[in-house]
Design a protein around this motif. Structure first.
Motif, PDB file in Angstrom:
ATOM      1  N   LEU A 141       9.162   2.069 -15.552  1.00 49.10           N
ATOM      2  CA  LEU A 141       8.895   3.440 -15.147  1.00 49.10           C
ATOM      3  C   LEU A 141       7.406   3.630 -14.882  1.00 49.10           C
ATOM      4  N   ALA A 142       6.580   3.013 -15.737  1.00 47.94           N
ATOM      5  CA  ALA A 142       5.128   3.137 -15.577  1.00 47.94           C
ATOM      6  C   ALA A 142       4.678   2.572 -14.240  1.00 47.94           C
ATOM      7  N   MET A 143       5.312   1.496 -13.792  1.00 45.45           N
ATOM      8  CA  MET A 143       4.968   0.910 -12.494  1.00 45.45           C
ATOM      9  C   MET A 143       5.276   1.886 -11.365  1.00 45.45           C
ATOM     10  N   ALA A 144       6.469   2.479 -11.394  1.00 45.18           N
ATOM     11  CA  ALA A 144       6.847   3.441 -10.353  1.00 45.18           C
ATOM     12  C   ALA A 144       5.970   4.684 -10.407  1.00 45.18           C
ATOM     13  N   LEU A 145       5.676   5.157 -11.608  1.00 48.34           N
ATOM     14  CA  LEU A 145       4.822   6.333 -11.757  1.00 48.34           C
ATOM     15  C   LEU A 145       3.409   6.053 -11.257  1.00 48.34           C
ATOM     16  N   GLY A 146       2.920   4.847 -11.549  1.00 50.57           N
ATOM     17  CA  GLY A 146       1.594   4.473 -11.076  1.00 50.57           C
ATOM     18  C   GLY A 146       1.502   4.500  -9.562  1.00 50.57           C
ATOM     19  N   LEU A 147       2.541   4.021  -8.893  1.00 50.17           N
ATOM     20  CA  LEU A 147       2.558   4.025  -7.432  1.00 50.17           C
ATOM     21  C   LEU A 147       2.535   5.451  -6.892  1.00 50.17           C
ATOM     22  N   ILE A 148       3.349   6.321  -7.499  1.00 51.48           N
ATOM     23  CA  ILE A 148       3.400   7.722  -7.062  1.00 51.48           C
ATOM     24  C   ILE A 148       2.067   8.418  -7.312  1.00 51.48           C
ATOM     25  N   HIS A 149       1.501   8.198  -8.488  1.00 48.10           N
ATOM     26  CA  HIS A 149       0.245   8.856  -8.844  1.00 48.10           C
ATOM     27  C   HIS A 149      -0.930   8.386  -7.973  1.00 48.10           C
ATOM     28  N   GLN A 150      -0.930   7.097  -7.631  1.00 45.37           N
ATOM     29  CA  GLN A 150      -2.033   6.554  -6.843  1.00 45.37           C
ATOM     30  C   GLN A 150      -1.955   6.968  -5.379  1.00 45.37           C
ATOM     31  N   GLN A 151      -0.734   7.068  -4.839  1.00 41.20           N
ATOM     32  CA  GLN A 151      -0.572   7.343  -3.412  1.00 41.20           C
ATOM     33  C   GLN A 151       0.444   8.474  -3.184  1.00 41.20           C
ATOM     34  N   PRO A 152       0.107   9.676  -3.595  1.00 38.84           N
ATOM     35  CA  PRO A 152       1.068  10.780  -3.443  1.00 38.84           C
ATOM     36  C   PRO A 152       1.340  11.131  -1.984  1.00 38.84           C
ATOM     37  N   TRP A 153       0.417  10.758  -1.096  1.00 34.09           N
ATOM     38  CA  TRP A 153       0.581  11.061   0.329  1.00 34.09           C
ATOM     39  C   TRP A 153       1.548  10.095   1.019  1.00 34.09           C
ATOM     40  N   HIS A 154       1.863   8.980   0.369  1.00 36.48           N
ATOM     41  CA  HIS A 154       2.753   7.985   0.970  1.00 36.48           C
ATOM     42  C   HIS A 154       4.185   8.514   1.013  1.00 36.48           C
ATOM     43  N   ALA A 155       4.895   8.202   2.074  1.00 33.06           N
ATOM     44  CA  ALA A 155       6.294   8.649   2.220  1.00 33.06           C
ATOM     45  C   ALA A 155       7.215   7.705   1.446  1.00 33.06           C
ATOM     46  N   TRP A 156       7.149   7.771   0.121  1.00 29.81           N
ATOM     47  CA  TRP A 156       7.935   6.874  -0.714  1.00 29.81           C
ATOM     48  C   TRP A 156       9.434   7.131  -0.557  1.00 29.81           C
ATOM     49  N   THR A 157      10.186   6.036  -0.571  1.00 27.89           N
ATOM     50  CA  THR A 157      11.644   6.124  -0.628  1.00 27.89           C
ATOM     51  C   THR A 157      12.075   5.506  -1.949  1.00 27.89           C
ATOM     52  N   LEU A 158      13.294   5.813  -2.368  1.00 32.39           N
ATOM     53  CA  LEU A 158      13.796   5.255  -3.619  1.00 32.39           C
ATOM     54  C   LEU A 158      13.862   3.733  -3.524  1.00 32.39           C
ATOM     55  N   ASN A 159      14.284   3.218  -2.370  1.00 30.30           N
ATOM     56  CA  ASN A 159      14.374   1.769  -2.202  1.00 30.30           C
ATOM     57  C   ASN A 159      13.011   1.097  -2.368  1.00 30.30           C
ATOM     58  N   GLU A 160      11.976   1.685  -1.764  1.00 34.73           N
ATOM     59  CA  GLU A 160      10.648   1.077  -1.833  1.00 34.73           C
ATOM     60  C   GLU A 160      10.102   1.110  -3.259  1.00 34.73           C
TER      61      GLU A 160
END
Length: 291
Positions: free
Chosen positions: A192-211
């Protein structure tokens, strides 16, 4: 990078030093706030917290640290366990050396104090001088050293040290198991920390659940279930909430226009950003800035 660092950086949290010095007499402090975190470090002597959360007043000695979040019960600090003055008219502020007690007091303003992020932390956090045996203890010693020395630039040094103080307190709450639900509890799960880190670092990125799942090395079902259980949102819903959280903090900065905030949060247009912001906070971005 861990999940906590970009979260703190994204919210641009900074401590404001309100007082560093001594107090004498029948003193009383009233630092209740619905929008700020208040912290009090005892740099000399003794003080007492009067709060309905404790059956008897809480004694604070040199080196003890207490923090009150916006959802803390109404409280007062006083010179005595037996007596709480009605007002602060008898409080005498003095240089540190002349005080019967000494304090370093400050606040950290929160743009969204009622968010689940802060509600997950205890309303009152008390850290005793003999509790932490790590960098938090050393930082407290540094702050007390600056407060007692009153050398050139001491207040500026103390204020900058207090920025780190709040981060270390959050770390302390996580590592000591004081948060069992919410975002800070989720950070204890490596995937979870890995996924949260990605979201927190790049909130402007168009993240998908798959990515997110691919980058974090976890299945969609596991990530979705863990997010919902601990944070209360799906990963993509949390991404939206995080974007709006940092947008609220950026809007508090005079130099940041609504257009710039929308762009930095990953919205393709100001209308789309404004609609999402109003849906979440109940007011338009421009009105939120003026509040």
């Amino acid at each position: 990078m861990d999940a906590l660092t970009p979260l703190i950086n994204g919210l641009n949290l900074h401590a404001k030093l309100v007082y560093s010095g001594g107090v004498c007499g029948r003193w009383r402090m009233d630092h209740n706030s619905e929008t700020s975190v208040w912290f009090h470090l005892i740099s000399k002597g003794q003080g007492f917290v009067h709060s309905p959360n404790w059956q008897t007043p809480l004694v604070l000695n040199k080196g003890d640290l207490v923090l009150f979040l916006p959802h803390a019960a109404r409280h007062f600090l006083s010179y005595s366990a037996e007596h709480l003055p009605d007002t602060d008219k008898d409080t005498r502020m003095t240089p540190w050396k002349e005080g019967e007690a000494g304090f370093v007091c400050g606040e950290i303003e929160l743009a969204t104090p009622k968010s689940l992020l802060w509600q997950a932390l205890p309303g009152e956090i008390v850290i005793r001088q003999n509790q932490p045996v790590n960098s938090l203890a050393r930082l407290i010693e540094l702050i007390i050293g600056e407060a007692s020395g009153q050398r050139f630039g001491s207040d500026s040094v103390i204020e900058r040290l207090c920025d780190s103080l709040f981060v270390l307190v959050i770390r302390y709450c996580i590592e000591e198991g004081l948060v069992r639900k919410g975002l800070f509890a989720a950070m204890q799960d490596k995937r979870l920390a890995m996924a949260l880190g990605l979201i927190h670092q790049q909130p402007w990125h168009a993240w998908t659940l798959n990515e997110l799942c691919t980058r974090a090395g976890v299945s969609k079902s596991v990530l979705s279930e863990k997010f919902t259980t601990l944070i209360g949102h799906s990963p993509i819903k949390y991404l939206t909430v995080w974007r709006l959280q940092i947008a609220a903090h950026w809007l508090m900065q005079p130099a940041m226009s609504v257009e710039r905030v929308a762009e930095r949060c990953g919205y393709e247009s100001v209308p789309a950003f404004s609609k999402a912001f109003k849906r979440h906070f109940g007011v338009a971005p421009g009105s939120f800035r003026r509040v």
